[in-house]
Design a protein around this motif. Structure first.
Motif, mmCIF file in Angstrom:
data_model
loop_
_atom_site.group_PDB
_atom_site.id
_atom_site.type_symbol
_atom_site.label_atom_id
_atom_site.label_comp_id
_atom_site.label_asym_id
_atom_site.label_seq_id
_atom_site.Cartn_x
_atom_site.Cartn_y
_atom_site.Cartn_z
ATOM 1 N N GLN A 173 23.007 37.913 -5.953
ATOM 2 C CA GLN A 173 22.747 39.331 -6.205
ATOM 3 C C GLN A 173 21.282 39.668 -5.955
ATOM 4 O O GLN A 173 20.969 40.713 -5.385
ATOM 5 C CB GLN A 173 23.134 39.683 -7.647
ATOM 6 C CG GLN A 173 24.631 39.774 -7.877
ATOM 7 C CD GLN A 173 24.967 40.069 -9.319
ATOM 8 O OE1 GLN A 173 24.235 39.690 -10.239
ATOM 9 N NE2 GLN A 173 26.083 40.736 -9.548
ATOM 10 N N VAL A 198 36.035 32.328 -10.609
ATOM 11 C CA VAL A 198 35.637 31.486 -11.728
ATOM 12 C C VAL A 198 36.270 32.004 -13.032
ATOM 13 O O VAL A 198 36.743 31.224 -13.865
ATOM 14 C CB VAL A 198 34.097 31.470 -11.869
ATOM 15 C CG1 VAL A 198 33.687 30.767 -13.169
ATOM 16 C CG2 VAL A 198 33.488 30.750 -10.674
ATOM 17 N N ALA A 199 36.284 33.354 -13.186
ATOM 18 C CA ALA A 199 36.865 33.938 -14.389
ATOM 19 C C ALA A 199 38.367 33.724 -14.425
ATOM 20 O O ALA A 199 38.951 33.605 -15.473
ATOM 21 C CB ALA A 199 36.538 35.437 -14.441
ATOM 22 N N ASP A 250 29.653 37.705 -3.900
ATOM 23 C CA ASP A 250 29.320 37.300 -5.254
ATOM 24 C C ASP A 250 30.385 37.779 -6.254
ATOM 25 O O ASP A 250 30.775 37.047 -7.162
ATOM 26 C CB ASP A 250 27.955 37.852 -5.649
ATOM 27 C CG ASP A 250 27.543 37.425 -7.052
ATOM 28 O OD1 ASP A 250 27.160 36.260 -7.214
ATOM 29 O OD2 ASP A 250 27.624 38.260 -7.969
ATOM 30 N N SER A 302 35.549 45.165 -10.623
ATOM 31 C CA SER A 302 34.952 44.519 -9.459
ATOM 32 C C SER A 302 35.666 44.926 -8.177
ATOM 33 O O SER A 302 35.039 45.060 -7.118
ATOM 34 C CB SER A 302 34.991 42.995 -9.614
ATOM 35 O OG SER A 302 36.326 42.541 -9.756
ATOM 36 N N THR A 326 22.712 37.060 -10.546
ATOM 37 C CA THR A 326 22.870 35.759 -9.910
ATOM 38 C C THR A 326 21.892 35.683 -8.731
ATOM 39 O O THR A 326 21.317 36.685 -8.306
ATOM 40 C CB THR A 326 24.303 35.575 -9.389
ATOM 41 O OG1 THR A 326 24.545 36.537 -8.345
ATOM 42 C CG2 THR A 326 25.319 35.786 -10.508
ATOM 43 N N ARG A 332 32.635 35.192 -8.522
ATOM 44 C CA ARG A 332 32.673 35.247 -9.992
ATOM 45 C C ARG A 332 34.076 35.556 -10.514
ATOM 46 O O ARG A 332 34.456 35.102 -11.584
ATOM 47 C CB ARG A 332 31.659 36.278 -10.503
ATOM 48 C CG ARG A 332 30.223 35.789 -10.369
ATOM 49 C CD ARG A 332 29.216 36.693 -11.045
ATOM 50 N NE ARG A 332 29.121 37.964 -10.365
ATOM 51 C CZ ARG A 332 29.223 39.151 -10.960
ATOM 52 N NH1 ARG A 332 29.453 39.224 -12.249
ATOM 53 N NH2 ARG A 332 29.084 40.267 -10.274
ATOM 54 N N SER A 333 34.841 36.347 -9.747
ATOM 55 C CA SER A 333 36.212 36.664 -10.185
ATOM 56 C C SER A 333 37.093 35.431 -10.115
ATOM 57 O O SER A 333 37.991 35.236 -10.946
ATOM 58 C CB SER A 333 36.795 37.792 -9.313
ATOM 59 O OG SER A 333 36.984 37.357 -7.976
#
Length: 297
Positions: A132, A296-297, A289, A243, A129, A293-294
């Motif tokens: 990142q 969103v998941a 980040d 994560s 990303t 992302r976690s």
């Protein structure tokens, strides 16, 4: 490794914290065995890791993974390479701590997860990303800062990060668990380890093991402090999101950094301080980040 467990399943957080606390405070143990030459100590560490690993493998009934590792050609070749990398990593780390380069060791393991991101991109076809990439760029600036003010210790930090990063990459390629894998790696390194301790035993100063009971006991403990935290980590990895473990792994180099300031009372050079600050910024970007992302998941 990262599969979700039911809410009723026991938490892996205590195991993850236990593993990284042991790894973080490892320099205190290494000071207790500082009179043992690093090369010899790595030999003894490997030799005493083998029986402790065998004991846990027996208790956990993981002999099938051991047999697979020794009978599958690809797995065996991969573990030979990973064994070489982890042996080299142990030697550099022990030498760095015993020679007073605690901050270099800390920087090395701060860089490791960021290097893992790059290795995943270059070699596994993973994508980064923007955040990142920014984190990696900031960390790279931190490393570049060391070129101007702490060049003599930079090779230690990079060597620790690269050897452990490549070690992790290789271990991802073989379907053998953490502890059985360490067991096989230790067995593969046993002949070299025996040659090392035999060579030191033939020197005028003799072997460090057997000189006195206290030092010999501390050398034996090296097998425990090698295998036990890895067992805790293996349990945690099955029970937790990877994560989250990625966040907790920064605990160990943070402890090493604090030990350098307090227990070892090492002078923090301006270039090292600047590098730490940039790497901490990179880590903050990396962690933010992960959490983004976690969600969103």
């Amino acid at each position: 490794m990262s599969e979700q467990c039911p809410d009723s399943a026991p938490s892996g957080l205590p195991h993850a914290l236990g593993a990284y606390l042991i790894w973080g405070f490892l320099p205190l143990y290494l000071i207790l065995v500082s009179e043992v030459p690093p090369f010899e100590f790595v030999g003894w560490r490997i030799l005493w890791t083998v029986p402790f690993c065998f004991l846990i493998v027996a208790l956990r009934r993981q002999w099938s993974e051991i047999r697979f590792a020794f009978t599958d050609g690809k797995a065996l070749v991969t573990l030979v390479a990973s064994a070489s990398l982890i042996g080299l990593n142990w030697f550099i780390y022990i030498w760095a701590i015993q020679s007073g380069h605690v901050y270099a060791a800390s920087i090395g393991y701060y860089l490791n997860p960021l290097l893992n991101v790059l290795l995943g991109t270059w070699l596994l076809g993973e994508t980064l990303t923007r955040r990142q990439w920014l984190a990696v760029s900031v960390a790279a600036a931190g490393v570049a800062l060391l070129l101007g003010g702490a060049l003599t210790s930079l090779w230690m930090s990079l060597s620790l990060a690269i050897t452990f990063g490549l070690y992790g990459l290789l271990r991802k390629q073989v379907s053998v668990g953490s502890l059985p894998g360490l067991t096989v790696e230790s067995v593969l390194l046993t002949p070299i380890s025996l040659a090392i301790v035999w060579w030191y035993a033939r020197q005028p100063q003799g072997s460090s093991f057997g000189k006195d009971m206290e030092l010999s006991f501390l050398i034996v403990i090296g097998g425990v402090v090698t295998a036990f935290p890895l067992l805790l980590f293996a349990i945690a990895a099955r029970r937790m999101d990877y994560s989250v473990i990625g966040f907790i792994q920064f605990l160990a180099p943070t402890i090493v950094f604090i030990l350098g300031l307090t227990v070892f009372k090492q002078e923090l050079q301006p270039a090292q301080l600047g590098s730490f600050i940039l790497i901490w910024i990179a880590i903050a970007l990396f962690i933010s980040d992960l959490f983004a992302r976690s969600r969103v998941a």
